[in-house]
Every structure is written in structure tokens, then in C-alpha cells.
Design an enzyme around this catalytic site. Structure first.
Site, PDB file in Angstrom:
ATOM      1  N   SER A  90       1.040   5.274   6.552  1.00  0.00           N
ATOM      2  CA  SER A  90       0.144   6.036   5.668  1.00  0.00           C
ATOM      3  C   SER A  90      -0.315   7.266   6.422  1.00  0.00           C
ATOM      4  CB  SER A  90      -1.075   5.171   5.325  1.00  0.00           C
ATOM      5  OG  SER A  90      -2.099   5.963   4.744  1.00  0.00           O
TER       6      SER A  90
ATOM      7  N   TYR B 122      -8.027  -1.203   6.676  1.00  0.00           N
ATOM      8  CA  TYR B 122      -6.759  -0.560   6.275  1.00  0.00           C
ATOM      9  C   TYR B 122      -6.385   0.536   7.267  1.00  0.00           C
ATOM     10  CZ  TYR B 122      -3.413   1.935   3.261  1.00  0.00           C
ATOM     11  OH  TYR B 122      -2.281   2.542   2.748  1.00  0.00           O
TER      12      TYR B 122
HETATM   13  P1  NAD Z   1       1.460  -1.839  -4.407  1.00  0.00           P
HETATM   14  O1  NAD Z   1       0.184  -2.566  -4.523  1.00  0.00           O
HETATM   15  O2  NAD Z   1       2.284  -1.635  -5.622  1.00  0.00           O
HETATM   16  O3  NAD Z   1       2.396  -2.496  -3.304  1.00  0.00           O
HETATM   17  C1  NAD Z   1       1.975  -3.406  -2.330  1.00  0.00           C
HETATM   18  C2  NAD Z   1       2.975  -4.536  -2.318  1.00  0.00           C
HETATM   19  O4  NAD Z   1       2.643  -5.424  -1.250  1.00  0.00           O
HETATM   20  C3  NAD Z   1       2.916  -5.333  -3.629  1.00  0.00           C
HETATM   21  O5  NAD Z   1       4.229  -5.510  -4.128  1.00  0.00           O
HETATM   22  C4  NAD Z   1       2.313  -6.658  -3.185  1.00  0.00           C
HETATM   23  O6  NAD Z   1       2.774  -7.754  -3.943  1.00  0.00           O
HETATM   24  C5  NAD Z   1       2.803  -6.732  -1.757  1.00  0.00           C
HETATM   25  N1  NAD Z   1       2.016  -7.695  -0.989  1.00  0.00           N
HETATM   26  C6  NAD Z   1       0.659  -7.818  -0.959  1.00  0.00           C
HETATM   27  N2  NAD Z   1       0.323  -8.874  -0.178  1.00  0.00           N
HETATM   28  C7  NAD Z   1       1.487  -9.414   0.268  1.00  0.00           C
HETATM   29  C8  NAD Z   1       1.793 -10.519   1.089  1.00  0.00           C
HETATM   30  N3  NAD Z   1       0.831 -11.281   1.620  1.00  0.00           N
HETATM   31  N4  NAD Z   1       3.105 -10.787   1.326  1.00  0.00           N
HETATM   32  C9  NAD Z   1       4.084 -10.028   0.791  1.00  0.00           C
HETATM   33  N5  NAD Z   1       3.846  -8.958   0.018  1.00  0.00           N
HETATM   34  C10 NAD Z   1       2.557  -8.663  -0.249  1.00  0.00           C
HETATM   35  O7  NAD Z   1       1.067  -0.427  -3.755  1.00  0.00           O
HETATM   36  P2  NAD Z   1       1.980   0.652  -3.010  1.00  0.00           P
HETATM   37  O8  NAD Z   1       1.224   1.901  -3.060  1.00  0.00           O
HETATM   38  O9  NAD Z   1       3.377   0.621  -3.497  1.00  0.00           O
HETATM   39  O10 NAD Z   1       1.921   0.126  -1.502  1.00  0.00           O
HETATM   40  C11 NAD Z   1       3.068  -0.119  -0.713  1.00  0.00           C
HETATM   41  C12 NAD Z   1       2.808   0.319   0.706  1.00  0.00           C
HETATM   42  O11 NAD Z   1       2.617   1.741   0.712  1.00  0.00           O
HETATM   43  C13 NAD Z   1       1.574  -0.276   1.356  1.00  0.00           C
HETATM   44  O12 NAD Z   1       1.863  -0.665   2.690  1.00  0.00           O
HETATM   45  C14 NAD Z   1       0.592   0.867   1.352  1.00  0.00           C
HETATM   46  O13 NAD Z   1      -0.342   0.790   2.401  1.00  0.00           O
HETATM   47  C15 NAD Z   1       1.531   2.040   1.526  1.00  0.00           C
HETATM   48  N6  NAD Z   1       0.945   3.319   1.148  1.00  0.00           N
HETATM   49  C16 NAD Z   1       0.661   3.591  -0.162  1.00  0.00           C
HETATM   50  C17 NAD Z   1       0.104   4.811  -0.499  1.00  0.00           C
HETATM   51  C18 NAD Z   1      -0.237   5.173  -1.903  1.00  0.00           C
HETATM   52  O14 NAD Z   1      -0.905   6.215  -2.103  1.00  0.00           O
HETATM   53  N7  NAD Z   1       0.189   4.441  -2.913  1.00  0.00           N
HETATM   54  C19 NAD Z   1      -0.160   5.757   0.505  1.00  0.00           C
HETATM   55  C20 NAD Z   1       0.139   5.446   1.814  1.00  0.00           C
HETATM   56  C21 NAD Z   1       0.700   4.228   2.120  1.00  0.00           C
END
Ligand code: NAD
Length: 267
Positions: free
Chosen positions: A148, A161
């Protein structure tokens, strides 16, 4: 997407039943990979992603595999199930992540442990198992973490986080250094604000969305597909000389946006 960079390659993606993970799964399938779609809950959503991947690559093998990445035995079982189907693994995408906002003086330690457990401990267990497999094969392998911008930008009220992503930077570099001479590359993508379920707080609220976007130099949130392209690049042979790096895909968020105007020198 007509690229064939991953034809015949086997890829495991954690947290691939939604958001960025889903887009990454589809992107790898489009580029010819066999894809293992890890999910934690919601078998239906994982199955829907599997169907999209199968449509994108009808000749490939697409599987879903349930596991809590924070649970060591679950992860070991996830690898066993994936390797049973694929035989080998070429790429791990460590994507799963959660956040639980709270003022730091009010953070419940159970929530702290949960966030660090999934984002950092889980990412490490998954990486460890991938490395074990790559070493046992004596073959090249690639790991890409979903970090991130908060790897380097502090995030008040999201400290567990923020810490997890800061730790991910060191994990990326340390693992990259430790295994560079074994043909194992370890990198990370650092997304900015991306339209996914993790950002439900603002994506469907035009006022809140415009407030978020006002802080982004490029003036808009990113899409999961834009981020998926970065993961595909870092995992591919086009990035064959890159290891231990985080590539920020953030519309300029890491560029100190407050300096867009020259407020500091009195001009
Ligand atoms: P999201 O909530 O759609 O994805 C998160 C995924 O992690 C989900 O599919 C969830 O089921 C899975 N997950 C949660 N707990 C889990 C566990 N115990 N075991 C296995 N899987 C688990 O949101 P996203 O934005 O797609 O997030 C994905 C990644 O991207 C994350 O690591 C997040 O920190 C990172 N990220 C997202 C953003 C953003 O703006 N969306 C920005 C920076 C980083």
C-alpha cells in the site's frame, strides 16, 4: 489482453474472490496462466471469479481453494491442494488484507492481532511455503505482495494496517535479499486509493469520493485492473532483474501532494 506471458505458468493468489485479488486472477488467466483462487469466506464469489478466469483462458486450469491465510495449517493445506492440482507453482500473489479503523487510544488488541495476523503473519506464512516449494524444485519463482502507499505514508486511525504495510516493505526486501541467488524474486505493489470493497466507506458516496480524489494528484481513484497490470508485470520475466522493490501505483499519492502549490518558500 492478448499477452501470453504466463502460458503454462501456475499462479496462486490469496484473497482473490473480490477487489484487486479478483482483477489479478482474471489478468493472469487472460495472459495464459492456470490460477488458484484463494478465498476466506464466500465460496460463491470465489466460484464466480473462477468462472471468469475459465472464460478468459478456456485452456487453463482454474481452481478455488479455501484458507485463512493467518492460520498456518490452513496455508499448508492450501499449498497441498494447489500443488495436487497444478503439480508446481511459479508465482505467489500475496494479496489478502484487512483493515479495522479506530483511534489508536481505543484500538482493541483483538483487532490489532487480527489485522497483523492476516496482513503480515499471513503474508509471511504464504511466502514461506512458496519459497519452500521453489527451493524444492530448484526452479525460479516470483512472489509479489500487495502492500500500500501506507508502506511509507503514515495512516492515523489505521495504525495496525499502517504497521502491517510498513513491515511488508522489510519482508519484501529481506526475503528478496535472502533468496536472490536462488532465482526467487520478491517484490511488492503499493496501490493508492483503489475502488474496491475495502473502501466501501467512500466509493458509493459521491461527496466522500470527491474528497478522497481531491488529495490524489491525478485527480481520481485507481481501478483494480490498473493494479492487476502492475502485479502481472512484476511477476513476469519482463521484471527479471527487479527484486526487493515496491512499485507504487497511486496516481501520485506518494509525491507529497501538499507540495503541488509552492507554500513552503513563500512564492
Ligand atoms: P477486498 O476487501 O476486496 O480484498 C481483501 C481480500 O482479502 C478479500 O478477498 C478477503 O476475503 C481476503 N481476506 C480477508 N481476510 C482473509 C484471511 N484471513 N485469509 C484469506 N483471505 C482473507 O479489498 P482490496 O482493496 O481488493 O484489498 C486487497 C489488498 O489490496 C489488501 O491487502 C489491501 O491492503 C490492498 N490495498 C488496497 C487498496 C485499496 O485502495 N483498495 C490500497 C492499497 C492496498
Amino acid at each position: 489482453m492478448q499477452s501470453t506471458r504466463f502460458v503454462g505458468k501456475n499462479v496462486l493468489i490469496t484473497g482473490a474472490s473480490s477487489g484487486i485479488g479478483e482483477a489479478i486472477a482474471i489478468r493472469f488467466a487472460q495472459e495464459g496462466a492456470n490460477v488458484a483462487i484463494n478465498y476466506h469466506s464466500g465460496a460463491d464469489r470465489a466460484e464466480a471469479v473462477r468462472a471468469k478466469c475459465a472464460e478468459a483462458n478456456p485452456k487453463g486450469k482454474m481452481i478455488t481453494v479455501k484458507a485463512d491465510v493467518a492460520d498456518e495449517q490452513d496455508v499448508i493445506n492450501m499449498y497441498a491442494a494447489t500443488l495436487k492440482e497444478f503439480g508446481t507453482l511459479d508465482v505467489l500473489i500475496n494479496n489478502s488484507g484487512i483493515q479495522k479503523p479506530a483511534a489508536s487510544d481505543k484500538v482493541e488488541m483483538a483487532d490489532y492481532d487480527k489485522v497483523i495476523g492476516v496482513n503480515l503473519r499471513g503474508a509471511f506464512i504464504c511466502a514461506r511455503e512458496a519459497i519452500k516449494h521453489f527451493l524444492s524444485r530448484g526452479a525460479k519463482g516470483s512472489i509479489v505482495f500487495n502492500s500500500s502507499v501506507h508502506e511509507i505514508i503514515p495512516k492515523p486511525k489505521y495504525v495496525p494496517y499502517s504497521i502491517s504495510k510498513g513491515g511488508m516493505e522489510n519482508m519484501t526486501k529481506s526475503l528478496a535479499l535472502e533468496y536472490a541467488d536462488k532465482g526467487i524474486r520478491v517484490n511488492a505493489c503499493g496501490p493508492g486509493a483503489i475502488v474496491t470493497p475495502i473502501n466501501m466507506a467512500w466509493i458509493n458516496d459521491p461527496k466522500a469520493k470527491s474528497e478522497v480524489e481531491s488529495h490524489i494528484p491525478m485527480g481520481r481513484a485507481g481501478t483494480s485492473e490498473e493494479i492487476a497490470g502492475v502485479f502481472a508485470f512484476l511477476a513476469s520475466d519482463e521484471a527479471s532483474y527487479i527484486t526487493g522493490q515496491t512499485l507504487f501505483a497511486c496516481g501520485g499519492l506518494t509525491l507529497y501532494p501538499e507540495f503541488r502549490v509552492a507554500w513552503s518558500s513563500g512564492e
